[in-house]
Design a protein around this motif. Structure first.
Motif, PDB file in Angstrom:
ATOM      1  N   ASP A  43       1.543 -17.454  39.852  1.00 52.23           N
ATOM      2  CA  ASP A  43       0.549 -18.377  40.365  1.00 52.23           C
ATOM      3  C   ASP A  43       0.646 -19.658  39.840  1.00 52.23           C
ATOM      4  O   ASP A  43      -0.336 -19.980  38.947  1.00 52.23           O
ATOM      5  CB  ASP A  43      -0.980 -17.934  40.178  1.00 52.23           C
ATOM      6  CG  ASP A  43      -1.117 -16.766  41.341  1.00 52.23           C
ATOM      7  OD1 ASP A  43      -0.073 -16.368  42.131  1.00 52.23           O
ATOM      8  OD2 ASP A  43      -2.104 -15.666  41.330  1.00 52.23           O
ATOM      9  N   THR A  44       1.284 -20.761  40.380  1.00 51.51           N
ATOM     10  CA  THR A  44       1.045 -21.932  39.901  1.00 51.51           C
ATOM     11  C   THR A  44      -0.026 -22.633  40.324  1.00 51.51           C
ATOM     12  O   THR A  44      -0.690 -22.324  41.479  1.00 51.51           O
ATOM     13  CB  THR A  44       2.270 -22.725  40.147  1.00 51.51           C
ATOM     14  OG1 THR A  44       2.610 -23.032  41.603  1.00 51.51           O
ATOM     15  CG2 THR A  44       3.770 -21.868  39.751  1.00 51.51           C
ATOM     16  N   PRO A  45      -0.595 -23.826  39.691  1.00 48.75           N
ATOM     17  CA  PRO A  45      -1.619 -24.627  40.208  1.00 48.75           C
ATOM     18  C   PRO A  45      -1.340 -25.008  41.753  1.00 48.75           C
ATOM     19  O   PRO A  45      -2.258 -24.771  42.864  1.00 48.75           O
ATOM     20  CB  PRO A  45      -1.593 -25.883  39.398  1.00 48.75           C
ATOM     21  CG  PRO A  45      -1.077 -25.493  38.177  1.00 48.75           C
ATOM     22  CD  PRO A  45       0.026 -24.314  38.537  1.00 48.75           C
ATOM     23  N   GLU A  46      -0.018 -25.534  42.086  1.00 51.43           N
ATOM     24  CA  GLU A  46       0.299 -25.820  43.523  1.00 51.43           C
ATOM     25  C   GLU A  46       0.153 -24.610  44.505  1.00 51.43           C
ATOM     26  O   GLU A  46      -0.458 -24.897  45.608  1.00 51.43           O
ATOM     27  CB  GLU A  46       1.826 -26.328  43.654  1.00 51.43           C
ATOM     28  CG  GLU A  46       2.003 -27.613  42.875  1.00 51.43           C
ATOM     29  CD  GLU A  46       2.312 -27.229  41.351  1.00 51.43           C
ATOM     30  OE1 GLU A  46       2.655 -26.118  41.025  1.00 51.43           O
ATOM     31  OE2 GLU A  46       2.063 -28.112  40.647  1.00 51.43           O
ATOM     32  N   LYS A  47       0.585 -23.295  44.331  1.00 51.59           N
ATOM     33  CA  LYS A  47       0.253 -22.257  44.833  1.00 51.59           C
ATOM     34  C   LYS A  47      -1.099 -21.989  45.143  1.00 51.59           C
ATOM     35  O   LYS A  47      -1.509 -21.631  46.246  1.00 51.59           O
ATOM     36  CB  LYS A  47       1.249 -21.107  44.541  1.00 51.59           C
ATOM     37  CG  LYS A  47       2.785 -21.413  44.851  1.00 51.59           C
ATOM     38  CD  LYS A  47       3.540 -20.098  43.891  1.00 51.59           C
ATOM     39  CE  LYS A  47       5.045 -20.368  44.216  1.00 51.59           C
ATOM     40  NZ  LYS A  47       5.876 -19.471  43.553  1.00 51.59           N
ATOM     41  N   LEU A  48      -1.884 -22.069  43.985  1.00 51.15           N
ATOM     42  CA  LEU A  48      -3.176 -21.773  44.078  1.00 51.15           C
ATOM     43  C   LEU A  48      -3.805 -22.733  45.002  1.00 51.15           C
ATOM     44  O   LEU A  48      -4.736 -22.147  45.880  1.00 51.15           O
ATOM     45  CB  LEU A  48      -3.931 -21.853  42.711  1.00 51.15           C
ATOM     46  CG  LEU A  48      -3.592 -20.528  41.931  1.00 51.15           C
ATOM     47  CD1 LEU A  48      -4.341 -20.793  40.645  1.00 51.15           C
ATOM     48  CD2 LEU A  48      -4.147 -19.114  42.475  1.00 51.15           C
ATOM     49  N   LYS A  49      -3.647 -23.680  44.877  1.00 48.19           N
ATOM     50  CA  LYS A  49      -4.243 -24.772  45.875  1.00 48.19           C
ATOM     51  C   LYS A  49      -4.070 -24.607  47.469  1.00 48.19           C
ATOM     52  O   LYS A  49      -4.955 -24.492  48.285  1.00 48.19           O
ATOM     53  CB  LYS A  49      -3.593 -26.269  45.638  1.00 48.19           C
ATOM     54  CG  LYS A  49      -4.254 -27.305  46.463  1.00 48.19           C
ATOM     55  CD  LYS A  49      -3.870 -28.850  45.964  1.00 48.19           C
ATOM     56  CE  LYS A  49      -4.950 -29.899  46.492  1.00 48.19           C
ATOM     57  NZ  LYS A  49      -4.803 -31.100  46.000  1.00 48.19           N
ATOM     58  N   GLN A  50      -2.699 -24.288  47.646  1.00 47.94           N
ATOM     59  CA  GLN A  50      -2.453 -24.022  49.157  1.00 47.94           C
ATOM     60  C   GLN A  50      -3.193 -22.715  49.606  1.00 47.94           C
ATOM     61  O   GLN A  50      -3.655 -22.524  50.561  1.00 47.94           O
ATOM     62  CB  GLN A  50      -0.875 -23.750  49.299  1.00 47.94           C
ATOM     63  CG  GLN A  50      -0.263 -25.043  49.197  1.00 47.94           C
ATOM     64  CD  GLN A  50      -0.704 -26.157  50.054  1.00 47.94           C
ATOM     65  OE1 GLN A  50      -1.156 -25.739  51.328  1.00 47.94           O
ATOM     66  NE2 GLN A  50      -1.230 -27.356  49.426  1.00 47.94           N
ATOM     67  N   TYR A  51      -3.332 -21.874  48.564  1.00 41.90           N
ATOM     68  CA  TYR A  51      -3.960 -20.472  48.878  1.00 41.90           C
ATOM     69  C   TYR A  51      -5.368 -20.551  48.886  1.00 41.90           C
ATOM     70  O   TYR A  51      -5.894 -20.264  50.066  1.00 41.90           O
ATOM     71  CB  TYR A  51      -3.715 -19.529  47.403  1.00 41.90           C
ATOM     72  CG  TYR A  51      -4.357 -18.263  47.488  1.00 41.90           C
ATOM     73  CD1 TYR A  51      -3.974 -17.095  48.062  1.00 41.90           C
ATOM     74  CD2 TYR A  51      -5.638 -18.008  46.726  1.00 41.90           C
ATOM     75  CE1 TYR A  51      -4.714 -15.920  47.799  1.00 41.90           C
ATOM     76  CE2 TYR A  51      -6.209 -16.789  46.693  1.00 41.90           C
ATOM     77  CZ  TYR A  51      -5.933 -15.660  47.262  1.00 41.90           C
ATOM     78  OH  TYR A  51      -6.522 -14.713  47.272  1.00 41.90           O
TER      79      TYR A  51
ATOM     80  N   THR B 108     -13.366 -28.936  46.189  1.00 45.38           N
ATOM     81  CA  THR B 108     -14.250 -29.483  44.991  1.00 45.38           C
ATOM     82  C   THR B 108     -15.419 -28.503  44.672  1.00 45.38           C
ATOM     83  O   THR B 108     -15.566 -28.301  43.275  1.00 45.38           O
ATOM     84  CB  THR B 108     -15.178 -30.811  45.562  1.00 45.38           C
ATOM     85  OG1 THR B 108     -14.213 -31.629  46.077  1.00 45.38           O
ATOM     86  CG2 THR B 108     -16.333 -31.272  44.647  1.00 45.38           C
ATOM     87  N   VAL B 109     -16.128 -27.898  45.503  1.00 46.50           N
ATOM     88  CA  VAL B 109     -16.860 -26.766  45.062  1.00 46.50           C
ATOM     89  C   VAL B 109     -16.066 -25.363  44.341  1.00 46.50           C
ATOM     90  O   VAL B 109     -16.646 -25.166  43.440  1.00 46.50           O
ATOM     91  CB  VAL B 109     -17.688 -26.348  46.319  1.00 46.50           C
ATOM     92  CG1 VAL B 109     -18.715 -24.978  46.070  1.00 46.50           C
ATOM     93  CG2 VAL B 109     -18.787 -27.491  46.876  1.00 46.50           C
ATOM     94  N   TRP B 110     -15.344 -25.081  45.264  1.00 42.09           N
ATOM     95  CA  TRP B 110     -14.159 -23.880  44.726  1.00 42.09           C
ATOM     96  C   TRP B 110     -13.150 -24.210  43.946  1.00 42.09           C
ATOM     97  O   TRP B 110     -12.208 -25.016  44.773  1.00 42.09           O
ATOM     98  CB  TRP B 110     -14.048 -23.169  45.828  1.00 42.09           C
ATOM     99  CG  TRP B 110     -13.135 -21.838  45.842  1.00 42.09           C
ATOM    100  CD1 TRP B 110     -13.249 -21.045  44.550  1.00 42.09           C
ATOM    101  CD2 TRP B 110     -12.512 -21.034  46.673  1.00 42.09           C
ATOM    102  NE1 TRP B 110     -12.582 -19.906  44.686  1.00 42.09           N
ATOM    103  CE2 TRP B 110     -11.790 -19.870  45.872  1.00 42.09           C
ATOM    104  CE3 TRP B 110     -11.766 -21.327  47.648  1.00 42.09           C
ATOM    105  CZ2 TRP B 110     -11.085 -19.081  46.333  1.00 42.09           C
ATOM    106  CZ3 TRP B 110     -11.154 -20.278  48.570  1.00 42.09           C
ATOM    107  CH2 TRP B 110     -10.791 -19.391  47.777  1.00 42.09           C
ATOM    108  N   ASN B 111     -13.002 -24.044  42.714  1.00 43.17           N
ATOM    109  CA  ASN B 111     -11.746 -24.410  42.031  1.00 43.17           C
ATOM    110  C   ASN B 111     -11.025 -22.943  41.928  1.00 43.17           C
ATOM    111  O   ASN B 111     -11.625 -21.902  41.759  1.00 43.17           O
ATOM    112  CB  ASN B 111     -12.139 -25.014  40.719  1.00 43.17           C
ATOM    113  CG  ASN B 111     -12.445 -26.334  40.627  1.00 43.17           C
ATOM    114  OD1 ASN B 111     -12.406 -27.097  39.622  1.00 43.17           O
ATOM    115  ND2 ASN B 111     -12.998 -26.853  41.821  1.00 43.17           N
ATOM    116  N   LEU B 112      -9.723 -23.298  41.740  1.00 41.17           N
ATOM    117  CA  LEU B 112      -8.901 -21.868  41.268  1.00 41.17           C
ATOM    118  C   LEU B 112      -8.070 -22.468  40.078  1.00 41.17           C
ATOM    119  O   LEU B 112      -7.648 -23.701  39.971  1.00 41.17           O
ATOM    120  CB  LEU B 112      -7.831 -21.813  42.543  1.00 41.17           C
ATOM    121  CG  LEU B 112      -8.567 -21.092  43.841  1.00 41.17           C
ATOM    122  CD1 LEU B 112      -8.879 -22.274  44.685  1.00 41.17           C
ATOM    123  CD2 LEU B 112      -7.782 -19.966  44.400  1.00 41.17           C
TER     124      LEU B 112
END
Length: 169
Positions: free
Chosen positions: A72-80, A94-98
């Motif tokens: 789970d890289t940052p990029e993959k979490l963003k797309q998720y 902005t409200v929900w961070n991963l």
């Protein structure tokens, strides 16, 4: 403990001071509908509700922490996260961070909240885990811990509101 969010930025829990925060734990490839999939759906639903509320969007944050740093890289979490928010979502994470961190960082946070997880001995692609969702006040105090997945978004939103209103301004 510092972690890395979906935009590749390092942060600590102190960065959330001044806002009520709900924290849960997931991993992107979890196949169980009543576990990570449900937590992510509920967090995305709450994020959309919070983003639509002018007062809440400035005072409340959500954080999903992955306990699968190898995949789970940052990029993959963003797309998720964006995938869960949906194409008509008013929120842009902005409200929900991963977030993700090293195994040591994530394990320390998970241990603090009582989350247990381990790689499945028979299938190394799967992670056996419990469910924990915590609400933290704007001052950084844990005010409520939901164990298991038997909560609904309104339960957590109510606790977030209580944490904000019981907090000195």
């Amino acid at each position: 403990i510092s972690l890395t969010n979906q935009d590749g930025k390092r942060f600590t829990f102190k960065d959330y001071r001044g806002k009520a925060l709900a924290v849960t734990f997931i991993y992107r490839e979890c196949p169980l509908p009543e576990f990570c999939i449900k937590m992510s759906k509920q967090f995305s639903d709450m994020a959309n509700q919070i983003a639509a509320d002018p007062e809440a969007k400035d005072r409340v944050r959500l954080l999903s922490i992955s306990f699968d740093p190898a995949r789970d890289t940052p990029e993959k979490l963003k797309q998720y996260g964006l995938g869960y928010l949906g194409k008509d979502a008013k929120d842009d994470l902005t409200v929900w961070n991963l977030a993700v961190g090293t195994d040591k960082e994530v394990r320390a946070v998970a241990d603090f909240f009582g989350l247990k997880y381990e790689t499945d001995a028979n299938d190394k692609t799967q992670i056996n885990h419990s469910l924990v969702t915590a609400v933290i006040s704007p001052e950084g105090k844990v005010t409520k811990v939901f164990t298991g997945g038997r909560w609904i978004p309104d339960d957590v939103l109510t606790e977030l509101k209580k944490a904000n209103y019981n907090s000195p301004k």
